[in-house]
Design a protein around this motif. Structure first.
Motif, PDB file in Angstrom:
ATOM      1  N   HIS A  16       0.834  -1.201   0.000  1.00 19.85           N
ATOM      2  CA  HIS A  16       0.000   0.000   0.000  1.00 19.85           C
ATOM      3  C   HIS A  16       0.875   1.259   0.000  1.00 19.85           C
ATOM      4  CE1 HIS A  16      -2.663   3.050   1.913  1.00 19.85           C
ATOM      5  NE2 HIS A  16      -3.481   2.576   0.993  1.00 19.85           N
ATOM      6  N   ILE A  17       1.893   1.251   0.824  1.00 20.50           N
ATOM      7  CA  ILE A  17       2.800   2.406   0.888  1.00 20.50           C
ATOM      8  C   ILE A  17       3.557   2.565  -0.424  1.00 20.50           C
ATOM      9  CG2 ILE A  17       4.910   3.239   2.004  1.00 20.50           C
ATOM     10  CD1 ILE A  17       3.723   2.236   4.625  1.00 20.50           C
ATOM     11  N   VAL A  18       4.012   1.463  -1.002  1.00 17.30           N
ATOM     12  CA  VAL A  18       4.723   1.533  -2.281  1.00 17.30           C
ATOM     13  C   VAL A  18       3.812   2.102  -3.366  1.00 17.30           C
ATOM     14  CG1 VAL A  18       5.711   0.111  -4.119  1.00 17.30           C
ATOM     15  CG2 VAL A  18       6.396  -0.255  -1.759  1.00 17.30           C
ATOM     16  N   MET A  19       2.557   1.663  -3.397  1.00 14.82           N
ATOM     17  CA  MET A  19       1.623   2.172  -4.408  1.00 14.82           C
ATOM     18  C   MET A  19       1.391   3.670  -4.242  1.00 14.82           C
ATOM     19  SD  MET A  19      -1.228  -0.794  -5.119  1.00 14.82           S
ATOM     20  CE  MET A  19      -2.193  -0.312  -3.734  1.00 14.82           C
ATOM     21  N   LEU A  23       2.533   6.304  -7.087  1.00 10.18           N
ATOM     22  CA  LEU A  23       1.486   7.105  -7.735  1.00 10.18           C
ATOM     23  C   LEU A  23       1.789   8.594  -7.658  1.00 10.18           C
ATOM     24  CD1 LEU A  23      -1.816   5.275  -6.777  1.00 10.18           C
ATOM     25  CD2 LEU A  23      -0.805   5.530  -9.030  1.00 10.18           C
ATOM     26  N   VAL A  24       2.377   9.026  -6.547  1.00  9.42           N
ATOM     27  CA  VAL A  24       2.724  10.445  -6.402  1.00  9.42           C
ATOM     28  C   VAL A  24       3.728  10.860  -7.475  1.00  9.42           C
ATOM     29  CG1 VAL A  24       3.907  12.083  -4.884  1.00  9.42           C
ATOM     30  CG2 VAL A  24       2.174  10.576  -3.959  1.00  9.42           C
ATOM     31  N   LEU A  25       4.568   9.941  -7.905  1.00 15.77           N
ATOM     32  CA  LEU A  25       5.571  10.263  -8.920  1.00 15.77           C
ATOM     33  C   LEU A  25       5.103   9.974 -10.343  1.00 15.77           C
ATOM     34  CD1 LEU A  25       8.758   8.921  -7.135  1.00 15.77           C
ATOM     35  CD2 LEU A  25       7.931  11.267  -7.253  1.00 15.77           C
ATOM     36  N   VAL A  26       4.306   8.943 -10.530  1.00 15.47           N
ATOM     37  CA  VAL A  26       3.933   8.514 -11.877  1.00 15.47           C
ATOM     38  C   VAL A  26       2.791   9.336 -12.462  1.00 15.47           C
ATOM     39  CG1 VAL A  26       2.972   6.577 -13.173  1.00 15.47           C
ATOM     40  CG2 VAL A  26       4.834   6.201 -11.592  1.00 15.47           C
ATOM     41  N   VAL A  27       1.795   9.660 -11.650  1.00 11.30           N
ATOM     42  CA  VAL A  27       0.612  10.354 -12.168  1.00 11.30           C
ATOM     43  C   VAL A  27       0.946  11.725 -12.767  1.00 11.30           C
ATOM     44  CG1 VAL A  27      -1.606  11.366 -11.492  1.00 11.30           C
ATOM     45  CG2 VAL A  27      -1.029   9.067 -10.780  1.00 11.30           C
ATOM     46  N   PRO A  28       1.749  12.572 -12.123  1.00 12.46           N
ATOM     47  CA  PRO A  28       2.077  13.847 -12.785  1.00 12.46           C
ATOM     48  C   PRO A  28       2.801  13.659 -14.121  1.00 12.46           C
ATOM     49  CG  PRO A  28       2.635  13.972 -10.478  1.00 12.46           C
ATOM     50  CD  PRO A  28       2.273  12.552 -10.754  1.00 12.46           C
ATOM     51  N   LEU A  60      10.664  15.361 -11.903  1.00 13.05           N
ATOM     52  CA  LEU A  60      11.626  15.982 -10.995  1.00 13.05           C
ATOM     53  C   LEU A  60      10.946  17.004 -10.092  1.00 13.05           C
ATOM     54  CD1 LEU A  60      14.740  16.448 -13.297  1.00 13.05           C
ATOM     55  CD2 LEU A  60      14.440  14.818 -11.432  1.00 13.05           C
ATOM     56  N   LEU A  61      10.018  17.761 -10.635  1.00 13.35           N
ATOM     57  CA  LEU A  61       9.274  18.734  -9.831  1.00 13.35           C
ATOM     58  C   LEU A  61       8.436  18.025  -8.772  1.00 13.35           C
ATOM     59  CD1 LEU A  61       8.591  21.752  -9.504  1.00 13.35           C
ATOM     60  CD2 LEU A  61       6.661  21.355 -11.030  1.00 13.35           C
ATOM     61  N   ALA A  62       7.844  16.899  -9.128  1.00 10.25           N
ATOM     62  CA  ALA A  62       7.068  16.118  -8.154  1.00 10.25           C
ATOM     63  C   ALA A  62       7.974  15.600  -7.039  1.00 10.25           C
ATOM     64  CB  ALA A  62       6.359  14.966  -8.849  1.00 10.25           C
ATOM     65  N   ILE A  63       9.176  15.181  -7.387  1.00 13.42           N
ATOM     66  CA  ILE A  63      10.123  14.721  -6.365  1.00 13.42           C
ATOM     67  C   ILE A  63      10.516  15.873  -5.457  1.00 13.42           C
ATOM     68  CG2 ILE A  63      12.475  13.862  -5.988  1.00 13.42           C
ATOM     69  CD1 ILE A  63      12.101  12.171  -8.522  1.00 13.42           C
ATOM     70  N   ILE A  64      10.753  17.034  -6.042  1.00 21.95           N
ATOM     71  CA  ILE A  64      11.136  18.197  -5.238  1.00 21.95           C
ATOM     72  C   ILE A  64      10.013  18.612  -4.295  1.00 21.95           C
ATOM     73  CG2 ILE A  64      11.649  20.668  -5.392  1.00 21.95           C
ATOM     74  CD1 ILE A  64      13.231  20.003  -7.969  1.00 21.95           C
ATOM     75  N   LEU A  65       8.787  18.627  -4.805  1.00 25.39           N
ATOM     76  CA  LEU A  65       7.659  19.108  -4.002  1.00 25.39           C
ATOM     77  C   LEU A  65       7.200  18.102  -2.952  1.00 25.39           C
ATOM     78  CD1 LEU A  65       5.498  20.863  -6.733  1.00 25.39           C
ATOM     79  CD2 LEU A  65       6.967  21.920  -5.021  1.00 25.39           C
ATOM     80  N   THR A  66       7.295  16.819  -3.244  1.00 30.18           N
ATOM     81  CA  THR A  66       6.769  15.817  -2.322  1.00 30.18           C
ATOM     82  C   THR A  66       7.854  14.959  -1.673  1.00 30.18           C
ATOM     83  OG1 THR A  66       6.481  14.189  -4.083  1.00 30.18           O
ATOM     84  CG2 THR A  66       4.613  15.658  -3.623  1.00 30.18           C
ATOM     85  N   GLY A  67       9.110  15.268  -1.933  1.00 28.03           N
ATOM     86  CA  GLY A  67      10.191  14.446  -1.402  1.00 28.03           C
ATOM     87  C   GLY A  67      10.225  14.405   0.105  1.00 28.03           C
TER      88      GLY A  67
END
Length: 90
Positions: A16-19, A23-28, A60-67
């Motif tokens: 569940h945590i992996v999904m 998803l936080v990285l793949v969907v954007p 990369l922006l998603a990683i920066i914002l949600t990292g």
């Protein structure tokens, strides 16, 4: 004691945590790729490298914002696993 039910619960929680993290990285990136594909279809520009850079930048922006959130979420899970391990072993 580590019973099969407890082990299955741990695996389900880990998946569940992996999904969630994936998803936080793949969907954007998926949305950015779809928008670029629509622009390419409308303008009839069929350049494959054109769709790569926007997806990369959005990811990369998603990683920066949600990292920070992702690492905190994963650390909380690891702490809970270690706390449960102490009660499961002894």
């Amino acid at each position: 004691m580590l019973t099969p039910d407890v082990a299955v619960d741990l695996v389900i929680e880990a998946l569940h945590i992996v999904m969630i993290l994936v998803l936080v990285l793949v969907v954007p990136g998926l949305v950015a790729g779809l928008l670029v594909a629509l622009v390419q279809a409308a303008t009839q520009i069929n350049e494959q490298t054109l769709s790569f850079l926007p997806r990369l930048l959005v990811t990369l922006l998603a990683i920066i914002l949600t990292g920070r959130w992702m690492s905190g979420y994963l650390m909380d899970y690891c702490v809970s696993i270690f706390q449960r391990a102490a009660t499961l072993v002894g």
